[in-house]
Design a protein around this motif. Structure first.
Motif, PDB file in Angstrom:
ATOM      1  N   SER A   1       0.802  -1.144   0.106  1.00 42.47           N
ATOM      2  CA  SER A   1       0.142   0.171  -0.001  1.00 42.47           C
ATOM      3  C   SER A   1       0.986   1.196  -0.072  1.00 42.47           C
ATOM      4  CB  SER A   1      -0.876   0.239   1.299  1.00 42.47           C
ATOM      5  OG  SER A   1      -2.130  -1.125   1.261  1.00 42.47           O
ATOM      6  N   ARG A   2       2.171   1.128   0.788  1.00 43.05           N
ATOM      7  CA  ARG A   2       2.952   2.465   0.715  1.00 43.05           C
ATOM      8  C   ARG A   2       3.381   2.508  -0.561  1.00 43.05           C
ATOM      9  NH1 ARG A   2       3.653   1.120   6.284  1.00 43.05           N
ATOM     10  NH2 ARG A   2       5.058  -0.573   5.860  1.00 43.05           N
TER      11      ARG A   2
ATOM     12  N   ASN B   1       0.855   4.219  -2.868  1.00 36.90           N
ATOM     13  CA  ASN B   1       0.649   5.581  -2.388  1.00 36.90           C
ATOM     14  C   ASN B   1       1.711   6.255  -3.179  1.00 36.90           C
ATOM     15  OD1 ASN B   1      -0.265   7.869  -0.847  1.00 36.90           O
ATOM     16  ND2 ASN B   1       1.735   7.653   0.223  1.00 36.90           N
TER      17      ASN B   1
ATOM     18  N   ARG C   1      -3.811   3.661  -6.398  1.00 37.64           N
ATOM     19  CA  ARG C   1      -3.948   3.043  -5.258  1.00 37.64           C
ATOM     20  C   ARG C   1      -4.788   1.926  -5.186  1.00 37.64           C
ATOM     21  NH1 ARG C   1      -3.186   9.092  -3.402  1.00 37.64           N
ATOM     22  NH2 ARG C   1      -4.327   9.352  -5.233  1.00 37.64           N
TER      23      ARG C   1
ATOM     24  N   HIS D   1      -4.261  -0.450  -2.242  1.00 40.71           N
ATOM     25  CA  HIS D   1      -4.764   0.099  -1.060  1.00 40.71           C
ATOM     26  C   HIS D   1      -6.115  -0.780  -1.107  1.00 40.71           C
ATOM     27  CE1 HIS D   1      -2.929   4.190  -0.484  1.00 40.71           C
ATOM     28  NE2 HIS D   1      -2.111   3.225  -0.583  1.00 40.71           N
TER      29      HIS D   1
ATOM     30  N   GLU E   1      -5.879  -4.308   0.122  1.00 40.88           N
ATOM     31  CA  GLU E   1      -5.792  -4.432   1.564  1.00 40.88           C
ATOM     32  C   GLU E   1      -6.976  -4.161   2.343  1.00 40.88           C
ATOM     33  OE1 GLU E   1      -3.013  -2.318   5.135  1.00 40.88           O
ATOM     34  OE2 GLU E   1      -2.957  -1.372   3.342  1.00 40.88           O
TER      35      GLU E   1
ATOM     36  N   ALA F   1      -6.267   0.902   7.513  1.00 46.54           N
ATOM     37  CA  ALA F   1      -5.996   0.941   5.979  1.00 46.54           C
ATOM     38  C   ALA F   1      -6.993   1.829   5.396  1.00 46.54           C
ATOM     39  CB  ALA F   1      -6.205  -0.570   5.280  1.00 46.54           C
TER      40      ALA F   1
ATOM     41  N   ARG G   1      -5.313   5.306   6.227  1.00 45.06           N
ATOM     42  CA  ARG G   1      -4.280   5.716   5.377  1.00 45.06           C
ATOM     43  C   ARG G   1      -4.583   5.960   4.188  1.00 45.06           C
ATOM     44  NH1 ARG G   1      -1.711   1.242   4.785  1.00 45.06           N
ATOM     45  NH2 ARG G   1      -2.656  -0.179   6.612  1.00 45.06           N
ATOM     46  N   HIS G   2      -5.681   5.315   3.529  1.00 45.13           N
ATOM     47  CA  HIS G   2      -5.955   5.767   1.961  1.00 45.13           C
ATOM     48  C   HIS G   2      -6.575   7.141   2.135  1.00 45.13           C
ATOM     49  CE1 HIS G   2      -7.602   5.296  -2.003  1.00 45.13           C
ATOM     50  NE2 HIS G   2      -8.557   5.897  -1.455  1.00 45.13           N
TER      51      HIS G   2
ATOM     52  N   SER H   1      -3.629   9.562   2.137  1.00 47.10           N
ATOM     53  CA  SER H   1      -2.977   9.555   0.971  1.00 47.10           C
ATOM     54  C   SER H   1      -3.762  10.297  -0.147  1.00 47.10           C
ATOM     55  CB  SER H   1      -2.847   8.226   0.392  1.00 47.10           C
ATOM     56  OG  SER H   1      -2.394   8.144  -0.892  1.00 47.10           O
TER      57      SER H   1
ATOM     58  N   SER I   1     -10.475   3.881  -4.836  1.00 49.88           N
ATOM     59  CA  SER I   1     -11.146   4.864  -3.789  1.00 49.88           C
ATOM     60  C   SER I   1     -12.388   4.466  -3.839  1.00 49.88           C
ATOM     61  CB  SER I   1     -10.828   6.136  -4.268  1.00 49.88           C
ATOM     62  OG  SER I   1      -9.405   6.639  -4.193  1.00 49.88           O
TER      63      SER I   1
ATOM     64  N   ILE J   1     -12.997   1.450  -2.003  1.00 51.80           N
ATOM     65  CA  ILE J   1     -12.743   1.407  -0.387  1.00 51.80           C
ATOM     66  C   ILE J   1     -13.835   2.078   0.079  1.00 51.80           C
ATOM     67  CG2 ILE J   1     -11.087   2.731   1.209  1.00 51.80           C
ATOM     68  CD1 ILE J   1      -8.971   2.091  -0.604  1.00 51.80           C
TER      69      ILE J   1
END
Length: 345
Positions: free
Chosen positions: A243-244, A247, A252, A255, A258, A274, A277-278, A281, A299, A302
């Motif tokens: 994920s990093r 980013n 992503r 992301h 995850e 997670a 963090r998204h 980001s 996105s 998520i």
């Protein structure tokens, strides 16, 4: 007295001319249609797909994919099957159906909370039907990838840099097809071994070049099947590392993997972390322009998980601008009354 006979060649020649003329028209039309098909294939692969990947309006991309795919594939009756273009088109169309399924899932939760049994039952049926549509389209994308490059898992195909994107998209579609089919009660009968094949296959491309996706999918498989993980390997750490990398790349998708894996495994702490963090980001890293749509779709996937969590807890989806926050967070200090608070928004 014998009848006067016409010249022997009169009727056959005239009929032959008519037949030749008719055939020339038919042949001419077929040639035009074939040429149009080749043009449509080149246009789709060279312009329509790159344009869609750079776009920022998922609904417009869904409209393009669902409208253009059957028109494009109809030319296969005259030419050949445009497998590479079909991978992208069917994958996008599958994602559009999956998003509709998520909306039906929210309808089910609201009806369930309201104790409206009939509506809850109907919403659950609608949800499964949409996941079946998604699975069918995603599986079709995977099969077009196989037709173009071969079955993943055994060995790596020879791919140039322009072909790798279709391999990546097809692998993702295969993984998504299996998950969507499970949610539709296996109504499409997607083969169960696709997940293993796609995870092995996507390792054929460079992890850093492709936004940490190979690492994320491999780690996700280790979470779901712990016995396959190497000794001492922490798959959750591998997911966070992927994920990093995603980013930093501005695409992503890792992301989303995850978040989906954490959600499916019931790891609430990892799931919330997670999502936070998204959200952070999105505030600090702009999407990669070349693949903006893929970043947006990640996105939205998520956000769909966040919406479900919020709806389960509060009866309504994630507040506007509230991705990365949760209903049980400590309230922020405010200097005055917000009218939305009175409305429960």
């Amino acid at each position: 007295m014998s009848a006067i006979r016409r010249p022997f060649s009169f009727w056959p020649v005239s009929r032959l001319l008519l037949i030749i003329t008719a055939l020339s028209f038919v042949s001419g039309c077929s040639t035009i249609y074939r040429t149009t098909g080749w043009f449509a294939y080149d246009f789709t692969e060279d312009y329509a797909i790159p344009y869609s990947l750079k776009g920022n309006d998922p609904q417009m991309a869904c409209g393009l994919a669902t409208a253009m795919t059957p028109a494009l594939m109809s030319f296969t009756e005259l030419t050949y099957t445009p497998d590479r273009a079909a991978v992208s088109m069917y994958m996008m169309a599958g994602s559009c159906a999956e998003e509709k399924a998520h909306e039906e899932a929210l309808s089910y939760l609201r009806a369930f909370k309201a104790q409206n049994v009939s509506e809850a039952k109907d919403a659950r049926i609608r949800e499964k039907r949409q996941f079946a549509v998604a699975a069918q389209r995603q599986y079709q994308a995977y099969r077009h990838m196989v037709a173009e490059f071969g079955e993943p898992g055994e060995s790596c195909p020879e791919l140039d840099r322009d072909q790798e994107i279709f391999w990546v998209l097809g692998s993702l579609a295969g993984m998504q097809a299996g998950m969507s089919d499970l949610r539709s009660q296996n109504s499409v009968n997607v083969p169960k071994d696709i997940a293993m094949k796609t995870v092995r296959g996507i390792q054929c491309v460079d992890n850093q070049r492709w936004w940490g996706l190979p690492q994320a999918l491999q780690a996700g498989l280790w979470v779901m099947m712990p016995d396959t993980a190497p000794q001492g390997m922490d798959p959750w750490q591998q997911l966070a590392d992927a994920s990093r990398l995603a980013n930093a790349s501005g695409v992503r998708m890792a992301h989303a993997i995850e978040v989906v894996i954490a959600d499916g495994s019931g790891n609430t702490a990892q799931l919330k972390d997670a999502i936070r963090r998204h959200a952070d980001s999105l505030q600090s890293v702009s999407p990669k322009a070349e693949y903006r749509m893929m970043d947006i779709m990640a996105s939205r996937q998520i956000l769909a998980v966040s919406d479900r969590l919020w709806t389960e807890a509060t009866g309504s989806r994630t507040p506007l601008g509230g991705l990365g926050t949760f209903w049980d967070d400590a309230p922020a200090a405010t200097g005055g009354l917000d009218i939305d608070d009175l409305l429960g928004e």
